[in-house]
Write a protein that holds these residues in place. Structure first.
Motif, PDB file in Angstrom:
ATOM      1  N   THR A   7       0.914  -1.480  -0.198  1.00 54.68           N
ATOM      2  CA  THR A   7       0.022  -0.177   0.243  1.00 54.68           C
ATOM      3  C   THR A   7       0.848   0.990  -0.002  1.00 54.68           C
ATOM      4  N   VAL A   8       2.047   1.137  -0.029  1.00 57.64           N
ATOM      5  CA  VAL A   8       2.997   2.326  -0.145  1.00 57.64           C
ATOM      6  C   VAL A   8       3.914   2.220  -1.123  1.00 57.64           C
ATOM      7  N   THR A   9       4.644   3.354  -1.772  1.00 55.99           N
ATOM      8  CA  THR A   9       5.390   3.191  -2.734  1.00 55.99           C
ATOM      9  C   THR A   9       6.860   2.764  -2.265  1.00 55.99           C
ATOM     10  N   LEU A  10       7.472   1.984  -3.346  1.00 53.51           N
ATOM     11  CA  LEU A  10       8.705   1.310  -2.866  1.00 53.51           C
ATOM     12  C   LEU A  10       9.860   2.186  -3.713  1.00 53.51           C
ATOM     13  N   ALA A  11      10.850   2.675  -3.056  1.00 55.09           N
ATOM     14  CA  ALA A  11      11.838   3.273  -4.009  1.00 55.09           C
ATOM     15  C   ALA A  11      13.189   3.135  -3.394  1.00 55.09           C
ATOM     16  N   LEU A  20       8.281   2.553  -7.509  1.00 55.46           N
ATOM     17  CA  LEU A  20       7.053   1.477  -7.966  1.00 55.46           C
ATOM     18  C   LEU A  20       5.941   1.895  -6.997  1.00 55.46           C
ATOM     19  N   ALA A  21       4.782   2.524  -7.488  1.00 53.80           N
ATOM     20  CA  ALA A  21       3.684   2.629  -6.890  1.00 53.80           C
ATOM     21  C   ALA A  21       2.895   1.618  -6.441  1.00 53.80           C
ATOM     22  N   PRO A  22       2.141   1.299  -5.456  1.00 50.59           N
ATOM     23  CA  PRO A  22       1.221   0.435  -5.015  1.00 50.59           C
ATOM     24  C   PRO A  22       0.335  -0.095  -6.200  1.00 50.59           C
ATOM     25  N   GLY A  23       0.424  -1.479  -6.550  1.00 48.19           N
ATOM     26  CA  GLY A  23      -0.489  -2.045  -7.415  1.00 48.19           C
ATOM     27  C   GLY A  23       0.229  -1.966  -8.595  1.00 48.19           C
ATOM     28  N   ALA A  24       1.319  -1.136  -9.056  1.00 46.19           N
ATOM     29  CA  ALA A  24       1.947  -1.254 -10.085  1.00 46.19           C
ATOM     30  C   ALA A  24       2.774  -2.442 -10.584  1.00 46.19           C
ATOM     31  N   VAL A  64      20.626 -31.095 -17.703  1.00 45.95           N
ATOM     32  CA  VAL A  64      19.753 -31.732 -18.433  1.00 45.95           C
ATOM     33  C   VAL A  64      19.601 -33.330 -17.892  1.00 45.95           C
ATOM     34  N   LEU A  65      20.320 -33.711 -17.294  1.00 50.81           N
ATOM     35  CA  LEU A  65      20.425 -35.152 -16.676  1.00 50.81           C
ATOM     36  C   LEU A  65      19.365 -35.143 -15.526  1.00 50.81           C
ATOM     37  N   ALA A  66      19.377 -34.029 -14.944  1.00 47.12           N
ATOM     38  CA  ALA A  66      18.346 -33.840 -13.596  1.00 47.12           C
ATOM     39  C   ALA A  66      17.059 -33.814 -14.113  1.00 47.12           C
ATOM     40  N   SER A  67      16.688 -33.258 -15.396  1.00 46.53           N
ATOM     41  CA  SER A  67      15.441 -33.327 -16.146  1.00 46.53           C
ATOM     42  C   SER A  67      14.531 -32.115 -15.782  1.00 46.53           C
ATOM     43  N   ARG A  68      15.201 -31.166 -14.619  1.00 44.65           N
ATOM     44  CA  ARG A  68      14.589 -29.996 -14.539  1.00 44.65           C
ATOM     45  C   ARG A  68      15.716 -28.965 -13.950  1.00 44.65           C
ATOM     46  N   PHE A  69      15.338 -27.724 -14.216  1.00 43.49           N
ATOM     47  CA  PHE A  69      16.313 -26.884 -13.745  1.00 43.49           C
ATOM     48  C   PHE A  69      15.527 -25.691 -12.869  1.00 43.49           C
ATOM     49  N   ASP A  70      15.657 -25.603 -11.709  1.00 43.22           N
ATOM     50  CA  ASP A  70      15.161 -24.541 -10.789  1.00 43.22           C
ATOM     51  C   ASP A  70      15.852 -23.263 -10.753  1.00 43.22           C
ATOM     52  N   ASN A  71      15.237 -22.143 -10.672  1.00 41.83           N
ATOM     53  CA  ASN A  71      16.102 -20.899 -10.689  1.00 41.83           C
ATOM     54  C   ASN A  71      15.250 -19.884  -9.874  1.00 41.83           C
ATOM     55  N   THR A  72      15.645 -19.319  -8.809  1.00 41.48           N
ATOM     56  CA  THR A  72      14.877 -18.441  -7.903  1.00 41.48           C
ATOM     57  C   THR A  72      15.493 -17.025  -7.982  1.00 41.48           C
ATOM     58  N   ALA A  73      14.650 -15.960  -8.270  1.00 38.05           N
ATOM     59  CA  ALA A  73      14.918 -14.588  -8.001  1.00 38.05           C
ATOM     60  C   ALA A  73      14.383 -13.833  -6.961  1.00 38.05           C
ATOM     61  N   THR A  74      15.062 -12.862  -6.389  1.00 33.85           N
ATOM     62  CA  THR A  74      14.631 -12.156  -5.247  1.00 33.85           C
ATOM     63  C   THR A  74      14.298 -10.608  -5.935  1.00 33.85           C
ATOM     64  N   ALA A  75      13.364 -10.240  -5.431  1.00 35.37           N
ATOM     65  CA  ALA A  75      12.975  -8.547  -5.606  1.00 35.37           C
ATOM     66  C   ALA A  75      12.829  -7.932  -4.237  1.00 35.37           C
ATOM     67  N   SER A  76      13.653  -6.735  -4.171  1.00 30.54           N
ATOM     68  CA  SER A  76      13.604  -6.054  -2.833  1.00 30.54           C
ATOM     69  C   SER A  76      13.180  -4.529  -3.063  1.00 30.54           C
ATOM     70  N   GLY A  77      12.545  -4.129  -2.406  1.00 25.08           N
ATOM     71  CA  GLY A  77      12.076  -2.564  -2.445  1.00 25.08           C
ATOM     72  C   GLY A  77      12.011  -2.052  -1.082  1.00 25.08           C
ATOM     73  N   THR A  78      12.414  -0.648  -1.052  1.00 24.20           N
ATOM     74  CA  THR A  78      12.493   0.040   0.233  1.00 24.20           C
ATOM     75  C   THR A  78      11.502   0.916   0.132  1.00 24.20           C
ATOM     76  N   PRO A  79      10.579   0.769   1.408  1.00 24.03           N
ATOM     77  CA  PRO A  79       9.279   1.620   1.791  1.00 24.03           C
ATOM     78  C   PRO A  79       9.842   2.838   2.269  1.00 24.03           C
TER      79      PRO A  79
END
Length: 135
Positions: free
Chosen positions: A12-16, A36-40, A57-72
């Protein structure tokens, strides 16, 4: 594989500012947007690629995780993670090539056959054997 990052402010607050990180792709806290405004939502200009390894390829899958951070405006930064899974389809395949030496006989004699087997698929193949109903 190419990745593009899209972030959404669900608060509910802008992150910057808002940053994105992805250790697998070698992206530390990379700037995404100044504010980034609320809801945007915003698509980050950071596009990264990853080349699958044989182990992936031998594992048959590749999982990759990203993280977004914002400052209120007040308080500690907020974070959100998302994991994208890419599934590999394993495709087995073999080819065999039989070569005779000599190719032509004019009288009774011995013919030596050589077999070459190639793995045309994505899976490793073990215990390969060749049989020939004429040998």
């Amino acid at each position: 594989m190419n990745y593009t990052f899209t972030v959404e402010n669900t608060g509910t607050v802008t992150l910057a500012p808002v940053t994105v990180s992805d250790p697998t792709l070698g992206i530390p806290d990379s700037p995404c947007v100044d504010s980034l405004a609320p809801g945007a939502t915003a698509t980050c200009s950071t596009t990264a690629s990853y080349t699958l390894t044989r182990a992936d390829v031998l594992a048959s899958r590749f999982d990759n995780t990203a993280t977004a951070s914002g400052t209120p405006p007040a308080g500690r930064p907020v974070t959100s993670t998302d994991t994208e899974t890419v599934t590999m389809v394993q495709t087995p395949g073999l080819a065999v090539d039989k070569v005779a030496d000599p190719v032509t006989l004019t009288e009774t004699g011995q013919v030596l056959y050589t077999y070459q087997v190639a793995n045309l698929g994505t899976d490793p193949i073990r215990d390969v054997s060749v049989s020939d109903d004429r040998c």
